[in-house]
Design a protein around this motif. Structure first.
Motif, mmCIF file in Angstrom:
data_model
loop_
_atom_site.group_PDB
_atom_site.id
_atom_site.type_symbol
_atom_site.label_atom_id
_atom_site.label_comp_id
_atom_site.label_asym_id
_atom_site.label_seq_id
_atom_site.Cartn_x
_atom_site.Cartn_y
_atom_site.Cartn_z
ATOM 1 N N ILE A 19 0.838 -1.204 0.000
ATOM 2 C CA ILE A 19 0.000 0.000 0.000
ATOM 3 C C ILE A 19 0.873 1.254 0.000
ATOM 4 O O ILE A 19 0.589 2.218 -0.716
ATOM 5 C CB ILE A 19 -0.967 -0.024 1.200
ATOM 6 N N ALA A 22 2.255 1.680 -3.421
ATOM 7 C CA ALA A 22 1.209 2.188 -4.309
ATOM 8 C C ALA A 22 0.985 3.675 -4.065
ATOM 9 O O ALA A 22 0.773 4.445 -5.011
ATOM 10 C CB ALA A 22 -0.087 1.412 -4.089
ATOM 11 N N GLY A 23 1.054 4.106 -2.821
ATOM 12 C CA GLY A 23 0.910 5.524 -2.500
ATOM 13 C C GLY A 23 2.020 6.363 -3.113
ATOM 14 O O GLY A 23 1.768 7.445 -3.644
ATOM 15 N N MET A 26 1.349 6.604 -6.796
ATOM 16 C CA MET A 26 0.244 7.537 -7.058
ATOM 17 C C MET A 26 0.665 8.984 -6.867
ATOM 18 O O MET A 26 0.230 9.865 -7.621
ATOM 19 C CB MET A 26 -0.950 7.200 -6.160
ATOM 20 N N SER A 30 0.560 11.695 -9.832
ATOM 21 C CA SER A 30 -0.224 12.928 -9.708
ATOM 22 C C SER A 30 0.658 14.170 -9.839
ATOM 23 O O SER A 30 0.244 15.167 -10.437
ATOM 24 C CB SER A 30 -1.009 12.949 -8.396
ATOM 25 N N VAL A 52 -2.614 12.967 -1.461
ATOM 26 C CA VAL A 52 -2.682 11.704 -2.214
ATOM 27 C C VAL A 52 -2.140 10.555 -1.377
ATOM 28 O O VAL A 52 -2.761 9.499 -1.271
ATOM 29 C CB VAL A 52 -1.922 11.834 -3.554
ATOM 30 N N PHE A 53 -0.981 10.744 -0.764
ATOM 31 C CA PHE A 53 -0.362 9.650 -0.009
ATOM 32 C C PHE A 53 -1.197 9.272 1.210
ATOM 33 O O PHE A 53 -1.460 8.088 1.447
ATOM 34 C CB PHE A 53 1.058 10.036 0.408
ATOM 35 N N SER A 55 -4.390 9.862 1.783
ATOM 36 C CA SER A 55 -5.683 9.308 1.381
ATOM 37 C C SER A 55 -5.550 7.857 0.951
ATOM 38 O O SER A 55 -6.386 7.012 1.289
ATOM 39 C CB SER A 55 -6.282 10.124 0.234
ATOM 40 N N THR A 56 -4.497 7.562 0.209
ATOM 41 C CA THR A 56 -4.256 6.181 -0.225
ATOM 42 C C THR A 56 -3.997 5.289 0.981
ATOM 43 O O THR A 56 -4.569 4.201 1.092
ATOM 44 C CB THR A 56 -3.061 6.126 -1.190
ATOM 45 N N CYS A 60 -6.811 2.387 1.852
ATOM 46 C CA CYS A 60 -6.337 1.002 1.700
ATOM 47 C C CYS A 60 -5.989 0.383 3.050
ATOM 48 O O CYS A 60 -6.183 -0.824 3.250
ATOM 49 C CB CYS A 60 -5.136 0.962 0.776
#
Length: 88
Positions: A19, A22-23, A26, A30, A52-53, A55-56, A60
Protein backbone atom coordinates in the motif's frame (compact mmCIF):
# COMPACT_ATOMS: atom_id res chain seq x y z
CA UNK A 1 -5.23 -20.09 16.57
CA UNK A 2 -1.87 -18.51 17.39
CA UNK A 3 -0.42 -19.57 14.04
CA UNK A 4 -3.43 -18.01 12.26
CA UNK A 5 -2.78 -14.73 14.01
CA UNK A 6 0.94 -14.83 13.23
CA UNK A 7 0.19 -15.59 9.58
CA UNK A 8 -2.42 -12.82 9.45
CA UNK A 9 0.03 -10.36 11.01
CA UNK A 10 2.69 -11.27 8.42
CA UNK A 11 0.19 -10.80 5.58
CA UNK A 12 -0.95 -7.48 7.09
CA UNK A 13 2.60 -6.13 7.17
CA UNK A 14 3.14 -7.24 3.59
CA UNK A 15 -0.09 -5.50 2.54
CA UNK A 16 0.97 -2.27 4.27
CA UNK A 17 4.30 -2.29 2.40
CA UNK A 18 2.48 -2.74 -0.92
CA UNK A 19 0.00 0.00 0.00
CA UNK A 20 2.85 2.39 0.83
CA UNK A 21 4.51 1.60 -2.50
CA UNK A 22 1.21 2.19 -4.31
CA UNK A 23 0.91 5.52 -2.50
CA UNK A 24 4.37 6.57 -3.66
CA UNK A 25 3.52 5.61 -7.25
CA UNK A 26 0.24 7.54 -7.06
CA UNK A 27 2.01 10.63 -5.68
CA UNK A 28 4.58 10.46 -8.48
CA UNK A 29 1.83 10.06 -11.07
CA UNK A 30 -0.22 12.93 -9.71
CA UNK A 31 2.81 15.25 -9.52
CA UNK A 32 3.68 14.33 -13.10
CA UNK A 33 0.10 15.03 -14.20
CA UNK A 34 0.02 18.38 -12.40
CA UNK A 35 3.36 19.37 -13.94
CA UNK A 36 1.90 18.97 -17.43
CA UNK A 37 -0.54 21.85 -16.93
CA UNK A 38 1.15 24.31 -14.59
CA UNK A 39 4.35 25.04 -12.73
CA UNK A 40 4.69 23.17 -9.47
CA UNK A 41 5.08 25.37 -6.44
CA UNK A 42 6.38 23.99 -3.13
CA UNK A 43 2.98 24.43 -1.49
CA UNK A 44 1.28 22.49 -4.30
CA UNK A 45 3.87 19.73 -4.07
CA UNK A 46 3.44 19.39 -0.30
CA UNK A 47 -0.35 19.46 -0.56
CA UNK A 48 -0.32 16.81 -3.29
CA UNK A 49 2.06 14.55 -1.40
CA UNK A 50 0.06 14.88 1.80
CA UNK A 51 -3.35 14.53 0.21
CA UNK A 52 -2.68 11.70 -2.21
CA UNK A 53 -0.36 9.65 -0.01
CA UNK A 54 -2.39 9.95 3.17
CA UNK A 55 -5.68 9.31 1.38
CA UNK A 56 -4.26 6.18 -0.22
CA UNK A 57 -2.84 4.94 3.07
CA UNK A 58 -6.04 5.66 4.96
CA UNK A 59 -8.42 4.07 2.47
CA UNK A 60 -6.34 1.00 1.70
CA UNK A 61 -5.12 0.67 5.29
CA UNK A 62 -8.68 0.43 6.59
CA UNK A 63 -9.45 -2.33 4.12
CA UNK A 64 -6.23 -4.10 5.13
CA UNK A 65 -7.24 -3.81 8.80
CA UNK A 66 -10.63 -5.35 8.01
CA UNK A 67 -8.97 -8.27 6.24
CA UNK A 68 -6.51 -8.66 9.14
CA UNK A 69 -9.37 -8.73 11.63
CA UNK A 70 -11.13 -11.46 9.70
CA UNK A 71 -8.04 -13.60 9.02
CA UNK A 72 -6.69 -13.39 12.57
CA UNK A 73 -9.90 -14.64 14.15
CA UNK A 74 -10.89 -11.44 15.94
CA UNK A 75 -14.21 -11.28 14.09
CA UNK A 76 -15.05 -14.84 15.06
CA UNK A 77 -14.25 -14.12 18.72
CA UNK A 78 -16.71 -11.23 18.71
CA UNK A 79 -19.34 -13.32 16.94
CA UNK A 80 -18.94 -16.10 19.48
CA UNK A 81 -19.13 -13.66 22.40
CA UNK A 82 -22.30 -11.97 21.17
CA UNK A 83 -23.96 -15.26 20.24
CA UNK A 84 -23.31 -16.64 23.70
CA UNK A 85 -24.78 -13.52 25.34
CA UNK A 86 -27.88 -13.70 23.16
CA UNK A 87 -28.54 -17.31 24.21
CA UNK A 88 -28.50 -16.51 27.95
Amino acid sequence: MASDRAKAWTEFRRMIVWIALAGVVMVAGSLWYLSLYDALYPSAILATIGGVFLSTLLGCGLFAAAFFSDKSGHDQNVTNATTHEAED
